[in-house]
Structures are given as C-alpha cells and as structure tokens.
Design an enzyme around this catalytic site. Structure first.
Site, short mmCIF file in Angstrom:
data_model
loop_
_atom_site.label_atom_id
_atom_site.label_comp_id
_atom_site.label_asym_id
_atom_site.label_seq_id
_atom_site.Cartn_x
_atom_site.Cartn_y
_atom_site.Cartn_z
N CYS A 148 5.20 3.01 8.01
CA CYS A 148 5.00 3.91 9.16
C CYS A 148 5.91 3.53 10.32
O CYS A 148 6.12 4.34 11.22
CB CYS A 148 3.54 3.85 9.60
SG CYS A 148 3.02 2.18 9.96
N GLY A 205 -3.62 6.04 8.10
CA GLY A 205 -3.16 7.06 7.16
C GLY A 205 -2.48 8.19 7.89
O GLY A 205 -1.98 8.02 9.01
N THR A 237 -5.27 13.68 8.15
CA THR A 237 -6.50 13.02 7.69
C THR A 237 -7.25 12.44 8.88
O THR A 237 -8.48 12.54 8.96
CB THR A 237 -6.17 11.90 6.67
OG1 THR A 237 -5.24 12.39 5.73
CG2 THR A 237 -7.40 11.42 5.96
N ASN A 251 0.70 2.55 1.34
CA ASN A 251 2.06 2.03 1.48
C ASN A 251 2.13 0.50 1.56
O ASN A 251 3.06 -0.11 1.04
CB ASN A 251 2.78 2.68 2.67
CG ASN A 251 2.14 2.36 4.00
OD1 ASN A 251 0.93 2.28 4.11
ND2 ASN A 251 2.96 2.15 4.99
N GLU A 277 -4.98 -1.82 17.30
CA GLU A 277 -5.46 -2.89 16.43
C GLU A 277 -4.81 -4.20 16.87
O GLU A 277 -3.93 -4.19 17.72
CB GLU A 277 -5.08 -2.59 14.98
CG GLU A 277 -5.75 -1.34 14.43
CD GLU A 277 -5.46 -1.12 12.95
OE1 GLU A 277 -4.33 -1.42 12.52
OE2 GLU A 277 -6.36 -0.65 12.25
N GLU A 337 -4.94 4.88 13.15
CA GLU A 337 -3.52 4.52 13.09
C GLU A 337 -2.84 5.54 12.19
O GLU A 337 -3.04 5.54 10.99
CB GLU A 337 -3.34 3.11 12.51
CG GLU A 337 -4.00 2.01 13.31
CD GLU A 337 -3.44 1.88 14.71
OE1 GLU A 337 -2.27 2.26 14.92
OE2 GLU A 337 -4.17 1.44 15.60
P1 NAD Z 1 -3.65 9.70 3.74
O1 NAD Z 1 -4.09 10.12 5.10
O2 NAD Z 1 -3.42 10.74 2.72
O3 NAD Z 1 -4.71 8.70 3.08
C1 NAD Z 1 -5.11 7.53 3.73
C2 NAD Z 1 -6.50 7.15 3.25
O4 NAD Z 1 -7.41 8.16 3.69
C3 NAD Z 1 -6.65 7.08 1.74
O5 NAD Z 1 -7.53 6.05 1.42
C4 NAD Z 1 -7.26 8.43 1.40
O6 NAD Z 1 -8.00 8.45 0.23
C5 NAD Z 1 -8.16 8.66 2.60
N1 NAD Z 1 -8.48 10.07 2.86
C6 NAD Z 1 -7.78 11.17 2.48
N2 NAD Z 1 -8.39 12.28 2.92
C7 NAD Z 1 -9.49 11.87 3.60
C8 NAD Z 1 -10.50 12.55 4.33
N3 NAD Z 1 -10.52 13.87 4.42
N4 NAD Z 1 -11.46 11.82 4.93
C9 NAD Z 1 -11.45 10.48 4.87
N5 NAD Z 1 -10.52 9.78 4.19
C10 NAD Z 1 -9.55 10.48 3.57
O7 NAD Z 1 -2.38 8.81 3.97
P2 NAD Z 1 -1.45 8.13 2.86
O8 NAD Z 1 -0.64 9.20 2.22
O9 NAD Z 1 -2.27 7.22 2.03
O10 NAD Z 1 -0.52 7.20 3.77
C11 NAD Z 1 0.62 7.65 4.40
C12 NAD Z 1 0.38 7.91 5.86
O11 NAD Z 1 -0.16 6.76 6.48
C13 NAD Z 1 1.65 8.22 6.62
O12 NAD Z 1 1.42 9.30 7.49
C14 NAD Z 1 1.91 6.95 7.41
O13 NAD Z 1 2.66 7.11 8.58
C15 NAD Z 1 0.53 6.51 7.70
N6 NAD Z 1 0.50 5.10 8.05
C16 NAD Z 1 0.28 4.75 9.35
C17 NAD Z 1 0.27 3.42 9.72
C18 NAD Z 1 0.01 3.00 11.14
O14 NAD Z 1 -0.19 1.81 11.36
N7 NAD Z 1 0.02 3.90 12.11
C19 NAD Z 1 0.48 2.44 8.74
C20 NAD Z 1 0.70 2.83 7.43
C21 NAD Z 1 0.70 4.16 7.08
#
Ligand code: NAD
Length: 478
Positions: A280, A224, A228, A148, A459, A246
């Site tokens: 997020c 993410g 995950t 994002n 963080e 996060e």
């Molecule tokens: P995601 O969890 O699908 O992917 C995030 C990253 O993790 C990607 O690089 C992906 O390839 C990797 N990944 C996926 N499966 C994995 C696994 N099994 N093991 C290790 N790595 C793996 O998330 P997304 O769809 O890319 O992002 C959206 C999410 O991120 C939303 O839930 C959002 O709220 C969250 N987010 C949180 C913050 C925060 O600061 N808390 C900031 C931005 C986004």
C-alpha cells in the site's frame, strides 16, 4: 489442512464447507480454506467473552511474557513460515525471509515491551482536585487483514489488541490464509489461554461482515481496500464501534533535480516494484523535475529491465507472482486503460509466461508508463501492482497540486537535498506518512495511517495501545 482456531482448538467450520486456496506461482489449488460464516463468528465471540475476565486482569507483565513466547516460536520456525508465505502469496522467498516474517516477530516483541511504557495520565487541578485516567481493555475486538503482507499485517493488529488485555476475533485474507493457520498452531504451543485469540477463515462477505455486524465486538481494526472499509464502517458505525481503518493508496514519489541521484534511483526501483508493487506504500506516481526527466527515464527503464521476474522460490528472483488470477487481470485491465488514456508504455505491460514449474503461474512485467495527464483515471485509481507512471514537473506548487489530486492520502516520498524545500513540501502534502530521501524506513512507535480515503485513525506505538483501550477519567476532589 487449514482450520479455524476457536476457543483454543483447531476446528472445522460449522458449514463443513471449504474452498480452494491457490499457489500463484503455479496457478494450482494446493490447500483448502474453511468457508466459515456468522455461526463460526458467534462461537469465536463467545469464546472471547468467556476468556475476557481472565485475560483482561492478567498482569501486563504476564501478557508480555506470553507474546515474547509466541515471537520466539515464530523465530524458531522462520524458515518454514517464510516458505509458506512465499508459496501462498507469490512473493519472493528472500522477501518473506528478510521482511515479512521478521516483522511479524518484531510486532509481538515491540508491543510486548511498549506496554511497559503505557502509563495512565494524571491531571492535577492544584489544591482543588486530581484527575487520573484509567485505560481498560475494550473486551472482544475484531481484526481483519489483507493478502499483500499476510502475517506481517495480521500480527500488527493482533499484538497490540492482545497486549492491552483484549480478546480477539481475527480474520486473515481468504487469499492468503496459510501463515495465520501456522500462527494458530504456535499459539497453542505457546500456551495462550483458550479463547484469547480466535482466528476464523473465510470470505469477507460472510466472515468479515459477521465481524462488522456482531454487537459484542466493540472495536474493529481493518486493513484493506477503501470500498471494503466503507462497507465495514456502514455496518459498524451505527453501533458506535471504535474503528481503525487502514485503506488504499496512490502514493506520489516526488523527485527534485538536486537529490542524491544514485540513492534515489535504487530506492525508487524498490518503492515501485517491491512485492510486485503490492504494498500500500509503494510510490506508483513518480513526479520528476523536468531538468532530469530524460536522464531519470532512461536510467529507470534500464534498471527496470534488469529486474528478474521469476519463480518466487529462487534466490535470484526480484519479482514473484501476482497474488491471484483475478488481480492479475485487474492489473492488465489498468494497463489497457492507460493505453486508451494516451499513455506510452516505456517498458513492460504484458503478462509473463515462465517455463517449467511456474508455466501456469500469474506473472506480469514491471511496467513503466509516461505521457498521461496527472488527473486521468490511471493516475487517480489504485492499481496495486508493478505499474508506475512518470510525470514531469517544473515548479513546487505545480507538483504539490498534482500529488494531492487523488482521493487517497496514505504515503509520499520526497527526494531533495534542499532542507527547506523538503520541509515545505512535507508540510503541504496530504498524506499521513511522508518519507524524505528514503522509503519504508519504519519506526514502530510512530503513528501509521492515511488521510482522506486512505483511512481513519492511526496504528503503531501508543496510538495502537490507545485504540484498544477505553479511557475513563476519575476526578477526585481534594
Ligand atoms: P480487501 O478490502 O478486498 O480485503 C481485505 C480483508 O477484508 C480481507 O480479509 C477480506 O476478506 C475482508 N473483506 C472483504 N470484504 C469484506 C466486507 N464486506 N466486510 C468485512 N471484511 C471484508 O483488500 P485486499 O484486496 O485484501 O488488499 C488490498 C488492499 O489493501 C489495497 O487497497 C491496499 O492499498 C490495502 N492495504 C492498505 C494498507 C494500509 O496500511 N493502509 C496496507 C496493506 C494493504
């Protein structure tokens, strides 16, 4: 062509396989991404381990100068990198130029200077003994980031890890890999010693999991989704890796009747729909005090109607494309769910089909829904798109109960001119970040992160520098 950055060089994945990378504004594949796996992670870790003795003993001042050099190269190429981010993610170019890329620069600059204030502690036991605490780098650490805010969040993880003397194996989202690739090129140009930073592209199931599972990676910083995060913790925790997670959010935006109305309205438009609602920290549940509910609803809907959904490259666009077809479908399915749960769509709810260049792109109307119970699925689950719900309330206790009724606890927003009310609600709301009369005002020194299923650890500032170091207390008898 996107390549892995391992041991100081841009290299092809061991598998020699690639997959397509799409431009969300056109729906067309325009790049290919290395389909890496645990073999590439092994090479990256090896490179990190080799570089570690040198990098961990390089004076902080030298590391700091290197980070400033990388920051200045991103600054030099800001226009090009912002355009690349816009095309890869679908966000408006204006946003990438004014927020994403400047913040990536700031991340390097901030940690390059924060390290100078990172002192070791000392605890005197009068004339019996003196303790001092050394904080050493951990070694090789992993960083996994989402799509994002691609370069913004990638560098937010890499910069504190590098400045504290760690070598890094980093994985950007496979959906938005382009600016991480540009960063690899700039690191080479800056003269970052080989192996200090390694960037491996590919799917989470392969590359991300290989990072979680590699025994030599002693700490992982991840941003993410919550699911995950649980998967990473499930693999890494039994190896006692340090984890900073996060995760997702479902943030409440609480509007009391006495707030500065116009300021609140303008900011609420942003906190609802900026970056297509794919932040997020967006406030997706809007609680409004009953006495101003009707007025707010009318004004908010009429402001939302004016938002221009369009080509991300055009300067007048407020809302760009949704990052992927799969994500677009997920958001639309949540809108269907909201209808089934009894929600009334006040505005939006449909896919947008643009003309011309973007006719096959993935766009969606900013969507406002009312009439849903506070505890239905639509109001509990993260949608992560331009969709908000409006919920009226009468009393402080009632709104707190509703606001705290999700598994998430990332951020919240409170609008009121009543000082004691603001402090009371801020103290009781279950989120790691509380904004009063503002949103996304960020001081990089503050602890950033969520409670409950929104994460573990914080963080930012000294929290990040502590995370990436191992404390060792030395007690000397006097
Ligand atoms: P995601 O969890 O699908 O992917 C995030 C990253 O993790 C990607 O690089 C992906 O390839 C990797 N990944 C996926 N499966 C994995 C696994 N099994 N093991 C290790 N790595 C793996 O998330 P997304 O769809 O890319 O992002 C959206 C999410 O991120 C939303 O839930 C959002 O709220 C969250 N987010 C949180 C913050 C925060 O600061 N808390 C900031 C931005 C986004």
């Amino acid at each position: 062509m996107i390549k892995n950055y391992i041991n100081g060089a841009l290299v092809e994945p061991v598998s020699d396989e690639y997959f397509d990378n799409y431009d969300p504004s056109t729906g067309k594949a325009y790049e290919i991404v290395p389909d890496s796996d645990e073999r590439d992670i092994k090479l990256a870790v090896k490179a990190g381990e080799k570089a570690s003795p040198m990098w961990s003993t390089t004076p902080a001042e030298e590391r700091s100068k290197m980070m400033m050099r990388i920051a200045s190269l991103i600054q030099r190429d800001l226009g090009e990198i912002a355009r690349a981010e816009c095309v890869d993610n679908g966000k408006p170019l204006s946003l990438a130029k004014s927020i994403d890329i400047p913040r990536a620069i700031r991340n390097f600059e901030f940690f390059a200077s924060a390290v100078h204030g990172f002192a070791s502690e000392s605890h005197s036991m009068e004339d019996r003994a003196i303790n001092y605490t050394l904080r050493n780098p951990i070694g090789v650490v992993g960083a996994i980031s989402p799509w994002n805010l691609p370069l913004y969040l990638f560098t937010w993880k890499i910069a504190p890890a590098l400045i504290t003397g760690n070598c890094v194996v980093a994985k950007p989202s496979e959906i938005t890999p382009v600016t991480a690739n540009l960063l690899s090129e700039l690191c080479i140009e800056a003269g970052l010693p080989k192996g200090v930073l390694n960037i491996v592209h590919g799917y989470g199931q392969k590359v991300g999991r290989a990072i979680s599972a590699h025994p030599a990676i002693k700490a992982i910083t991840f941003t993410g989704g919550t699911k995950t995060g649980a998967d990473i913790a499930g693999i890494a925790a039994p190896m006692f890796k340090k984890l900073s997670l996060e995760l997702g959010g479902k943030n409440p935006n609480i509007i009391f009747a006495d707030c500065k109305y116009d300021e609140m309205l303008e900011t609420t438009i942003r906190s609802s729909f900026q970056n297509q609602g794919e932040i997020c920290l967006c406030g997706s549940r809007i609680f409004v005090e009953k006495s101003i509910y009707k007025k707010f609803k009318d004004d908010f809907v009429s402001r939302t109607k004016k938002l221009k959904v369009g080509d991300p490259l055009e300067s007048k666009t407020d809302q760009g494309a949704i990052v992927s077809k799969q994500h677009l479908e997920r958001i639309l399915s949540y809108i269907e769910l909201a209808k089934k749960e009894g929600g009334k769509i006040l505005f939006g709810g449909r896919q947008v089909h643009l003309e011309g260049r973007c006719k096959n792109g993935w766009f969606i109307e900013p969507t406002v829904i009312e009439g849903l119970p506070y505890n239905c699925r639509t109001n509990r689950e993260e949608i992560f798109g331009p969709v908000v719900t409006l919920i009226p309330f009468e009393a402080e206790d009632e709104v707190l109960k509703m606001a705290n009724s999700t598994e998430y606890g990332l951020a919240s927003i409170i609008w009121t001119e009543n000082l004691s009310l603001a402090h009371r609600v801020a103290a009781k709301i279950q989120t790691g970040i509380v904004w009063v009369n503002c949103w996304m005002v960020r001081d990089l020194r503050t602890p950033f992160g969520g409670m409950k299923s929104s994460g573990v650890g914080r963080e930012g500032g000294m929290d990040a520098l502590r995370f990436f170091t191992e404390p060792r207390n030395i007690c000397v008898k006097l």
